[in-house]
Design a protein around this motif. Structure first.
Motif, PDB file in Angstrom:
ATOM      1  N   ALA A 195       3.355   5.655 -11.021  1.00 57.11           N
ATOM      2  CA  ALA A 195       4.135   6.672 -11.422  1.00 57.11           C
ATOM      3  C   ALA A 195       4.179   6.579 -13.070  1.00 57.11           C
ATOM      4  O   ALA A 195       3.998   7.504 -13.655  1.00 57.11           O
ATOM      5  CB  ALA A 195       5.709   6.359 -11.014  1.00 57.11           C
ATOM      6  N   SER A 196       4.236   5.513 -13.723  1.00 56.64           N
ATOM      7  CA  SER A 196       4.274   5.516 -15.123  1.00 56.64           C
ATOM      8  C   SER A 196       2.941   5.843 -15.779  1.00 56.64           C
ATOM      9  O   SER A 196       3.129   6.610 -16.591  1.00 56.64           O
ATOM     10  CB  SER A 196       4.623   4.028 -15.653  1.00 56.64           C
ATOM     11  N   LYS A 213       3.490  -4.270 -15.984  1.00 54.97           N
ATOM     12  CA  LYS A 213       4.318  -5.163 -14.952  1.00 54.97           C
ATOM     13  C   LYS A 213       3.737  -5.035 -13.446  1.00 54.97           C
ATOM     14  O   LYS A 213       3.890  -5.653 -12.811  1.00 54.97           O
ATOM     15  CB  LYS A 213       5.818  -4.506 -15.139  1.00 54.97           C
ATOM     16  N   ALA A 214       3.370  -3.572 -13.027  1.00 52.35           N
ATOM     17  CA  ALA A 214       2.908  -3.454 -11.851  1.00 52.35           C
ATOM     18  C   ALA A 214       1.577  -4.191 -11.731  1.00 52.35           C
ATOM     19  O   ALA A 214       1.343  -4.809 -10.628  1.00 52.35           O
ATOM     20  CB  ALA A 214       2.586  -1.841 -11.884  1.00 52.35           C
ATOM     21  N   HIS A 215       0.662  -4.193 -12.721  1.00 56.03           N
ATOM     22  CA  HIS A 215      -0.557  -4.849 -12.503  1.00 56.03           C
ATOM     23  C   HIS A 215      -0.121  -6.515 -12.440  1.00 56.03           C
ATOM     24  O   HIS A 215      -0.711  -7.069 -11.610  1.00 56.03           O
ATOM     25  CB  HIS A 215      -1.368  -4.947 -13.893  1.00 56.03           C
ATOM     26  N   ALA A 239       0.804  -1.246  -0.110  1.00 56.31           N
ATOM     27  CA  ALA A 239       0.014   0.053   0.023  1.00 56.31           C
ATOM     28  C   ALA A 239       0.876   1.308  -0.120  1.00 56.31           C
ATOM     29  O   ALA A 239       0.503   2.112  -0.796  1.00 56.31           O
ATOM     30  CB  ALA A 239      -0.876  -0.148   1.161  1.00 56.31           C
ATOM     31  N   GLY A 240       1.778   1.150   0.656  1.00 52.25           N
ATOM     32  CA  GLY A 240       2.836   2.297   0.781  1.00 52.25           C
ATOM     33  C   GLY A 240       3.593   2.655  -0.757  1.00 52.25           C
ATOM     34  O   GLY A 240       3.835   3.612  -0.933  1.00 52.25           O
ATOM     35  N   ALA A 241       3.723   1.423  -1.295  1.00 56.33           N
ATOM     36  CA  ALA A 241       4.450   1.776  -2.655  1.00 56.33           C
ATOM     37  C   ALA A 241       3.169   2.109  -3.693  1.00 56.33           C
ATOM     38  O   ALA A 241       3.601   2.229  -4.883  1.00 56.33           O
ATOM     39  CB  ALA A 241       5.014   0.494  -2.786  1.00 56.33           C
ATOM     40  N   GLY A 242       2.050   2.283  -3.391  1.00 55.32           N
ATOM     41  CA  GLY A 242       0.940   2.552  -4.230  1.00 55.32           C
ATOM     42  C   GLY A 242       1.212   3.878  -5.174  1.00 55.32           C
ATOM     43  O   GLY A 242       0.912   3.731  -6.651  1.00 55.32           O
ATOM     44  N   HIS A 280      -0.701  -7.957 -21.290  1.00 54.33           N
ATOM     45  CA  HIS A 280      -0.518  -8.431 -19.923  1.00 54.33           C
ATOM     46  C   HIS A 280      -0.019  -9.787 -20.049  1.00 54.33           C
ATOM     47  O   HIS A 280       0.911 -10.455 -19.143  1.00 54.33           O
ATOM     48  CB  HIS A 280      -2.113  -8.416 -19.059  1.00 54.33           C
ATOM     49  N   GLN A 281      -0.596 -10.625 -20.956  1.00 49.68           N
ATOM     50  CA  GLN A 281      -0.115 -11.932 -21.209  1.00 49.68           C
ATOM     51  C   GLN A 281       1.363 -12.004 -21.557  1.00 49.68           C
ATOM     52  O   GLN A 281       2.047 -12.997 -21.275  1.00 49.68           O
ATOM     53  CB  GLN A 281      -1.040 -12.690 -22.175  1.00 49.68           C
TER      54      GLN A 281
END
Length: 604
Positions: free
Chosen positions: A170-171, A242-244, A162-165, A472-473
């Motif tokens: 950012a992108s 990548k985040a997802h 959560a802290g890195a949300g 995503h795949q």
């Protein structure tokens, strides 16, 4: 050289055409005070953390505290967000938005213990507690929370994530700033031969020009800029994907799509059914594209020919005041109470109308539980903008009804149903225009607009959905998402959708680089499912079927008090089956038939 038409600054726009954010906070100083109050409330965490499992009373106190913090946080966040969206080049607003983002991350981190602690309560115990008087108002809230039992990490790990949300976002934020503020597009000619600075809003207008050289030049010049930055956009989109994938994987979901759809309790089969049914009906799109090519009388149909009205110049245009009155007339079928709130939006500055320098492109409805459901537009005097107005008004009145009929914990609606109210309004406007115009030229234009809207909302958004799932795949499989690979796949997919009658312009392969919705995490498919469901709802309302309007208004008032698929079943649409999609394609085919007949008759 003649003077170049430039966008006005925000200060040059009359106050009546700007939304009134002072109804959220009177001043930035008041916003700052609210910001610090939330920080102070976070000091109360120790009085709740570690105590939720002690009794139903303690759990009730804990959830009340959690919701109170988020309730106040929403006001702080939306004010900063809207200030930035009205002028993305305003550095003071950027500062507020950055502070708000920091606070959102801080709150999420400080309260990340809540869900793991709730899920540490044995299922049997939690189920029994939810029948107590203290927790009955939150029963569905906790049942929904409990669905994530197998996908929730220990509290300290959830706090880290959560802290890195803000970092994970950012992108997407970089894309937004680059796309809305930093990109400078060249000067092009409009239909009158005037020099105009190309912007996102101007591009949309020029692409509908009946002068092929105008729309072709706008198309090529716009994508020339995106091509110049294609590797940057590939980097921002790849990082977002990548985040997802990362957050889905660490929460033990099989795919990012499963994680995204689980938030609204939507099975992946709903997504797959959409893609399958759309591909099964691509012949109708190919038929429409072929008709467009024939009517335009061109040897080669290009991507920039897909948006110009093929019946010629629009016989309908509206200034903003005229559009307000037409919207009220079209939506009168929704009943006097609904229309009264539309009028309230116009009278009380819920709408930010004019395209100005630095303003976010496009249109949206926003706001939170305590605020007006604001609307951002970038107004142009054409029929498309009238449709945009009623579309966004659909969102805003949905928000109004939800927030005035549900407690805070259920005072919002899921993303999955968000596009249904807006596109029900669009379908209602289409029927209104057809019912009130016998002129074959007007009817042909409105039918063309509907067919184009269906193309853009059902077909195009499903094309986007296929691309989004593919990226995503590919990332999950360890394949690099370079600009060339994404362009190659997107170009071929575009050709599959539009068929052999569309000339494969190299520029269109770069379309992925300018679509903000690819940063929204499996959002776009809901435009298509929503439009299809709206076809059924709007038909029931406009044909005055018994109970249709009452069921629809109940849907608007339901918020998140039930799961979205259950809310839709209550409104009369079962979205787990393909029937609603097939009915939508039936309407598309019927209107395509009528349009073809009108065109053929006009050419005799």
């Amino acid at each position: 050289m003649a003077d170049v038409k430039q966008l006005p600054t925000r200060n040059e726009v009359p106050e009546t055409l700007k939304w009134d954010l002072t109804q959220i906070f009177a001043t930035d100083a008041a916003w700052t005070d609210a910001y610090h109050q939330i920080e102070s409330k976070l000091q109360q965490v120790p009085s709740h953390k570690g105590h939720l499992a002690e009794s139903p009373e303690q759990l009730a106190a804990g959830v009340a505290y959690l919701l109170d913090v988020y309730h106040e946080l929403e006001n702080v966040d939306v004010y900063a967000s809207l200030k930035q969206e009205q002028d993305t080049s305003d550095q003071a607003a950027q500062g507020l938005a950055a502070q708000a983002n920091d606070l959102v991350a801080k709150v999420a981190s400080a309260l990340a213990w809540f869900q793991p602690e709730v899920l540490a309560i044995p299922e049997k115990t939690l189920s029994e507690w939810l029948d107590t008087n203290e927790l009955k108002p939150f029963k569905h809230f906790f049942e929904d929370l409990d669905r994530a039992r197998d996908h929730t990490l220990p509290a300290d790990q959830e706090a880290l994530l959560a802290g890195a949300g803000d970092i994970f976002q950012a992108s997407a934020k970089t894309f937004g700033v680059l796309d809305n503020a930093d990109l400078e597009f060249p000067i092009v000619k409009d239909e009158a031969g005037n020099d105009v600075r190309l912007t996102q809003g101007v591009y949309g207008v020029l692409l509908q020009s009946t002068d092929r050289s105008v729309r072709g030049a706008a198309f090529k010049q716009l994508y020339k800029v995106y091509k110049q930055f294609q590797n940057t956009f590939a980097s921002t989109l790849s990082s977002n994907v990548k985040a997802h994938n990362y957050t889905a994987r660490v929460h033990h979901y099989p795919t990012a799509r499963a994680a995204a759809l689980a938030e609204n309790n939507i099975p992946e089969s709903v997504y797959d059914t959409l893609v399958e049914e759309v591909n099964n009906h691509l012949d109708l799109l190919h038929r429409y594209v072929s008709l467009r090519k024939r009517i335009l009388g061109v040897d080669h149909l290009h991507s920039y020919d897909l948006y110009t009205p093929i019946t010629g110049d629009s016989p309908l245009s509206y200034t903003y005041p005229e559009a307000q009155q037409e919207a009220l007339r079209a939506l009168s079928v929704m009943g006097p109470d609904y229309v009264s709130h539309v009028q309230e939006a116009f009278d009380n500055r819920w709408v930010d109308v004019v395209e100005t320098k630095g303003k976010r492109s496009g249109a949206f409805s926003s706001g939170v539980y305590d605020t007006n459901p604001y609307i951002l537009l970038n107004w142009q005097d054409n029929l498309e903008e009238l449709f945009t107005l009623v579309h966004e008004m659909g969102h805003s009145i949905h928000s109004y009804y939800t927030r005035h009929n549900q407690p805070y914990q259920y005072g919002d609606y899921s993303i999955f149903v968000a596009e249904i109210a807006s596109t029900t309004n669009e379908n209602t406007l289409t029927q209104y225009l057809l019912d009130n115009n016998d002129d074959p030229k007007v009817r042909a234009y409105v039918l063309n607009h509907y067919l184009d809207g269906f193309k853009g909302t059902v077909y195009r958004q499903t094309q986007f959905a296929e691309f989004e799932h593919w990226i995503h795949q590919e990332d999950a499989a360890g394949h690099p998402l370079t600009a060339s690979r994404m362009s190659d796949f997107y170009g071929k997919l575009n050709q599959t959708y539009y068929g052999k009658d569309l000339t494969p312009d190299p520029e269109i392969a770069l379309e992925w680089s300018r679509i903000p919705h690819f940063y929204y995490n499996y959002y776009v498919f809901q435009y298509a499912t929503g439009f299809a469901a709206a076809s059924t709802l709007s038909h029931g309302i406009t044909s005055h079927q018994p109970g249709a309007l009452d069921h629809y208004l109940d849907f608007l008032k339901a918020g998140s008090s039930q799961y979205p698929l259950d809310v839709m079943k209550m409104a009369g649409v079962d979205m787990t089956k393909p029937d609603y999609l097939r009915r939508a394609f039936d309407v598309f085919e019927q209107r395509l038939n009528e349009f073809e007949t009108l065109i053929d008759n006009s050419q005799k």
